[in-house]
Design a protein around this motif. Structure first.
Motif, PDB file in Angstrom:
ATOM      1  N   SER A 246      -1.534  12.449  -8.501  1.00 24.77           N
ATOM      2  CA  SER A 246      -0.105  12.510  -8.195  1.00 24.77           C
ATOM      3  C   SER A 246       0.756  12.412  -9.453  1.00 24.77           C
ATOM      4  CB  SER A 246       0.251  11.409  -7.200  1.00 24.77           C
ATOM      5  OG  SER A 246      -0.358  10.198  -7.563  1.00 24.77           O
ATOM      6  N   TYR A 247       0.157  12.634 -10.608  1.00 26.88           N
ATOM      7  CA  TYR A 247       0.892  12.773 -11.864  1.00 26.88           C
ATOM      8  C   TYR A 247       1.631  11.518 -12.297  1.00 26.88           C
ATOM      9  CZ  TYR A 247      -0.287  17.512 -10.645  1.00 26.88           C
ATOM     10  OH  TYR A 247      -0.983  18.621 -10.279  1.00 26.88           O
ATOM     11  N   GLY A 248       1.045  10.370 -11.994  1.00 27.93           N
ATOM     12  CA  GLY A 248       1.660   9.136 -12.465  1.00 27.93           C
ATOM     13  C   GLY A 248       0.819   7.922 -12.154  1.00 27.93           C
ATOM     14  N   LEU A 249       1.094   6.856 -12.882  1.00 23.62           N
ATOM     15  CA  LEU A 249       0.487   5.552 -12.652  1.00 23.62           C
ATOM     16  C   LEU A 249       1.621   4.560 -12.425  1.00 23.62           C
ATOM     17  CD1 LEU A 249      -2.156   5.500 -15.546  1.00 23.62           C
ATOM     18  CD2 LEU A 249      -2.579   5.973 -13.123  1.00 23.62           C
ATOM     19  N   CYS A 250       1.272   3.352 -12.013  1.00 17.01           N
ATOM     20  CA  CYS A 250       2.292   2.317 -11.872  1.00 17.01           C
ATOM     21  C   CYS A 250       1.674   0.948 -12.107  1.00 17.01           C
ATOM     22  CB  CYS A 250       2.963   2.377 -10.503  1.00 17.01           C
ATOM     23  SG  CYS A 250       1.874   2.093  -9.102  1.00 17.01           S
ATOM     24  N   VAL A 251       2.531   0.025 -12.507  1.00 12.61           N
ATOM     25  CA  VAL A 251       2.183  -1.379 -12.668  1.00 12.61           C
ATOM     26  C   VAL A 251       3.043  -2.118 -11.653  1.00 12.61           C
ATOM     27  CG1 VAL A 251       2.123  -3.341 -14.249  1.00 12.61           C
ATOM     28  CG2 VAL A 251       1.794  -1.013 -15.139  1.00 12.61           C
ATOM     29  N   ILE A 252       2.386  -2.855 -10.741  1.00  8.74           N
ATOM     30  CA  ILE A 252       3.153  -3.503  -9.679  1.00  8.74           C
ATOM     31  C   ILE A 252       2.689  -4.930  -9.442  1.00  8.74           C
ATOM     32  CG2 ILE A 252       3.658  -1.343  -8.487  1.00  8.74           C
ATOM     33  CD1 ILE A 252       1.579  -2.124  -6.400  1.00  8.74           C
ATOM     34  N   SER A 253       3.641  -5.729  -9.011  1.00 11.74           N
ATOM     35  CA  SER A 253       3.367  -7.059  -8.480  1.00 11.74           C
ATOM     36  C   SER A 253       3.632  -6.963  -6.983  1.00 11.74           C
ATOM     37  CB  SER A 253       4.283  -8.085  -9.132  1.00 11.74           C
ATOM     38  OG  SER A 253       4.130  -9.333  -8.500  1.00 11.74           O
TER      39      SER A 253
ATOM     40  N   ILE B 152       3.946 -12.456  -9.424  1.00 16.94           N
ATOM     41  CA  ILE B 152       3.836 -13.599  -8.523  1.00 16.94           C
ATOM     42  C   ILE B 152       2.363 -13.922  -8.257  1.00 16.94           C
ATOM     43  CG2 ILE B 152       4.335 -14.463  -6.196  1.00 16.94           C
ATOM     44  CD1 ILE B 152       6.956 -12.845  -6.306  1.00 16.94           C
ATOM     45  N   ASP B 153       1.589 -12.901  -7.938  1.00 13.93           N
ATOM     46  CA  ASP B 153       0.173 -13.110  -7.587  1.00 13.93           C
ATOM     47  C   ASP B 153      -0.675 -12.008  -8.228  1.00 13.93           C
ATOM     48  OD1 ASP B 153      -2.134 -14.095  -6.431  1.00 13.93           O
ATOM     49  OD2 ASP B 153      -1.822 -13.022  -4.549  1.00 13.93           O
ATOM     50  N   GLY B 154      -0.734 -11.991  -9.529  1.00 12.88           N
ATOM     51  CA  GLY B 154      -1.487 -10.957 -10.239  1.00 12.88           C
ATOM     52  C   GLY B 154      -0.720  -9.647 -10.302  1.00 12.88           C
ATOM     53  N   VAL B 155      -1.285  -8.706 -11.035  1.00 14.07           N
ATOM     54  CA  VAL B 155      -0.645  -7.404 -11.217  1.00 14.07           C
ATOM     55  C   VAL B 155      -1.674  -6.312 -10.935  1.00 14.07           C
ATOM     56  CG1 VAL B 155      -1.105  -7.209 -13.707  1.00 14.07           C
ATOM     57  CG2 VAL B 155       0.885  -6.092 -12.743  1.00 14.07           C
ATOM     58  N   TRP B 156      -1.211  -5.227 -10.355  1.00 17.04           N
ATOM     59  CA  TRP B 156      -2.056  -4.067 -10.076  1.00 17.04           C
ATOM     60  C   TRP B 156      -1.627  -2.911 -10.968  1.00 17.04           C
ATOM     61  CZ3 TRP B 156      -6.119  -3.534  -6.623  1.00 17.04           C
ATOM     62  CH2 TRP B 156      -6.357  -4.623  -5.789  1.00 17.04           C
ATOM     63  N   ILE B 157      -2.609  -2.193 -11.498  1.00 19.26           N
ATOM     64  CA  ILE B 157      -2.354  -0.979 -12.271  1.00 19.26           C
ATOM     65  C   ILE B 157      -3.117   0.130 -11.562  1.00 19.26           C
ATOM     66  CG2 ILE B 157      -2.588   0.184 -14.491  1.00 19.26           C
ATOM     67  CD1 ILE B 157      -2.623  -2.638 -15.788  1.00 19.26           C
ATOM     68  N   GLY B 158      -2.395   1.176 -11.163  1.00 22.06           N
ATOM     69  CA  GLY B 158      -3.069   2.221 -10.404  1.00 22.06           C
ATOM     70  C   GLY B 158      -2.255   3.482 -10.240  1.00 22.06           C
ATOM     71  N   ASP B 159      -2.793   4.347  -9.402  1.00 21.54           N
ATOM     72  CA  ASP B 159      -2.175   5.628  -9.070  1.00 21.54           C
ATOM     73  C   ASP B 159      -0.808   5.382  -8.447  1.00 21.54           C
ATOM     74  OD1 ASP B 159      -1.538   8.175  -8.143  1.00 21.54           O
ATOM     75  OD2 ASP B 159      -3.477   8.517  -7.194  1.00 21.54           O
ATOM     76  N   ILE B 160       0.192   6.094  -8.896  1.00 26.90           N
ATOM     77  CA  ILE B 160       1.550   5.917  -8.375  1.00 26.90           C
ATOM     78  C   ILE B 160       1.621   6.270  -6.891  1.00 26.90           C
ATOM     79  CG2 ILE B 160       2.507   8.219  -8.871  1.00 26.90           C
ATOM     80  CD1 ILE B 160       4.953   6.631 -10.085  1.00 26.90           C
TER      81      ILE B 160
ATOM     82  N   PHE C 161      -6.604  -1.214 -10.025  1.00 27.99           N
ATOM     83  CA  PHE C 161      -7.317  -2.447 -10.373  1.00 27.99           C
ATOM     84  C   PHE C 161      -6.328  -3.604 -10.450  1.00 27.99           C
ATOM     85  CE2 PHE C 161      -9.920   0.933 -12.162  1.00 27.99           C
ATOM     86  CZ  PHE C 161     -11.178   0.581 -11.699  1.00 27.99           C
ATOM     87  N   LYS C 162      -6.798  -4.780 -10.025  1.00 25.21           N
ATOM     88  CA  LYS C 162      -5.975  -5.978 -10.100  1.00 25.21           C
ATOM     89  C   LYS C 162      -6.384  -6.805 -11.311  1.00 25.21           C
ATOM     90  CE  LYS C 162      -4.524 -10.128  -7.667  1.00 25.21           C
ATOM     91  NZ  LYS C 162      -4.711 -10.998  -6.513  1.00 25.21           N
ATOM     92  N   TYR C 163      -5.378  -7.371 -11.968  1.00 27.99           N
ATOM     93  CA  TYR C 163      -5.595  -8.302 -13.075  1.00 27.99           C
ATOM     94  C   TYR C 163      -4.908  -9.608 -12.706  1.00 27.99           C
ATOM     95  CZ  TYR C 163      -7.311  -4.454 -15.895  1.00 27.99           C
ATOM     96  OH  TYR C 163      -8.049  -3.404 -16.376  1.00 27.99           O
ATOM     97  N   ASP C 164      -5.643 -10.704 -12.832  1.00 25.79           N
ATOM     98  CA  ASP C 164      -5.126 -12.018 -12.472  1.00 25.79           C
ATOM     99  C   ASP C 164      -4.313 -12.622 -13.614  1.00 25.79           C
ATOM    100  OD1 ASP C 164      -6.077 -12.167  -9.826  1.00 25.79           O
ATOM    101  OD2 ASP C 164      -8.091 -12.585 -10.577  1.00 25.79           O
ATOM    102  N   ILE C 165      -3.187 -12.025 -13.854  1.00 28.38           N
ATOM    103  CA  ILE C 165      -2.259 -12.525 -14.873  1.00 28.38           C
ATOM    104  C   ILE C 165      -1.422 -13.621 -14.212  1.00 28.38           C
ATOM    105  CG2 ILE C 165      -0.293 -11.899 -16.335  1.00 28.38           C
ATOM    106  CD1 ILE C 165      -1.627  -9.103 -16.561  1.00 28.38           C
ATOM    107  N   PRO C 166      -1.269 -14.761 -14.862  1.00 25.46           N
ATOM    108  CA  PRO C 166      -0.546 -15.883 -14.245  1.00 25.46           C
ATOM    109  C   PRO C 166       0.895 -15.537 -13.873  1.00 25.46           C
ATOM    110  CG  PRO C 166      -1.733 -16.618 -16.197  1.00 25.46           C
ATOM    111  CD  PRO C 166      -1.818 -15.114 -16.171  1.00 25.46           C
ATOM    112  N   LYS C 167       1.382 -16.253 -12.886  1.00 28.97           N
ATOM    113  CA  LYS C 167       2.751 -16.080 -12.394  1.00 28.97           C
ATOM    114  C   LYS C 167       3.751 -16.231 -13.535  1.00 28.97           C
ATOM    115  CE  LYS C 167       5.974 -17.983  -9.013  1.00 28.97           C
ATOM    116  NZ  LYS C 167       6.131 -18.884  -7.886  1.00 28.97           N
TER     117      LYS C 167
END
Length: 192
Positions: A9-16, A94-102, A132-138
């Protein structure tokens, strides 16, 4: 082993995910088509950037990308060269971060975000990953993203491109950057 996200889909995103849920409740948003919402409503999109709800990485070629996060993954090897570096994008974790397909934003299904990855099976039986999820602190962070390309492009089955993320913890956001502005070119696959 490298974490590889497949995007068509021509993009990625970083989300909480939890921050998105809070934002949607505060703004009384009921739609699950968040990508459409943020594309069609500039005011809500800019407010999401100001509040660190998510970071889009738009207008990249469809394909496979290696994803690395400083402090969690090994850095890119000498087979790769850095093509760009952009920093200062807000994310409120708040509860980790996800990096993935937009495309995971269209529709946004909060129940998909469980475990440490989102995967699917191809018709040939291969497992591919959408995120993928990364357990980065709040906390509040500024994101630095670097794009990498293999120095010598190899066959189509190899993953020749990738992104490395670094999260710098801060006390408060001081403004925001809009990753959709033309001055940001994330399309590492088209860079010479």
């Amino acid at each position: 082993m490298d974490k590889v996200v497949c995007t068509f889909s021509y993009g990625l995103c970083v989300i909480s995910v939890e921050k998105i849920k809070v934002f949607l409740k505060e703004k009384k948003v009921r739609t699950k088509k968040l990508l459409s919402l943020f594309q069609d409503n500039k005011e809500k999109f800019l407010k999401s950037q100001e509040n660190g709800v998510w970071m889009p990485i738009p207008q990249i070629n469809a394909g496979k990308y290696i994803i690395k996060v400083v402090g969690f993954d090994a850095l890119f090897s000498d087979d790769f060269e850095e093509k760009f570096e952009y920093e200062g994008f807000n994310i409120d974790i708040i509860d980790g971060v996800w990096i993935g397909d937009i495309e995971l934003m269209q529709p946004f299904e909060k129940d998909v975000y469980c475990g440490d990855s989102i995967s699917y099976q191809t018709i040939d039986g291969y497992t591919r990953y959408s995120g993928f999820k990364y357990d980065i602190p709040k906390g509040k962070y500024l994101i630095c993203v670097k794009g990498y390309a293999r120095k010598e492009i190899v066959d189509r089955k190899a993953i020749n491109y990738g992104f490395q993320f670094k999260f710098k913890k801060i006390d408060e956001f001081n403004g925001y950057k809009n990753p959709r502005e033309e001055k940001y070119d994330f399309n590492v696959a088209n860079m010479k």
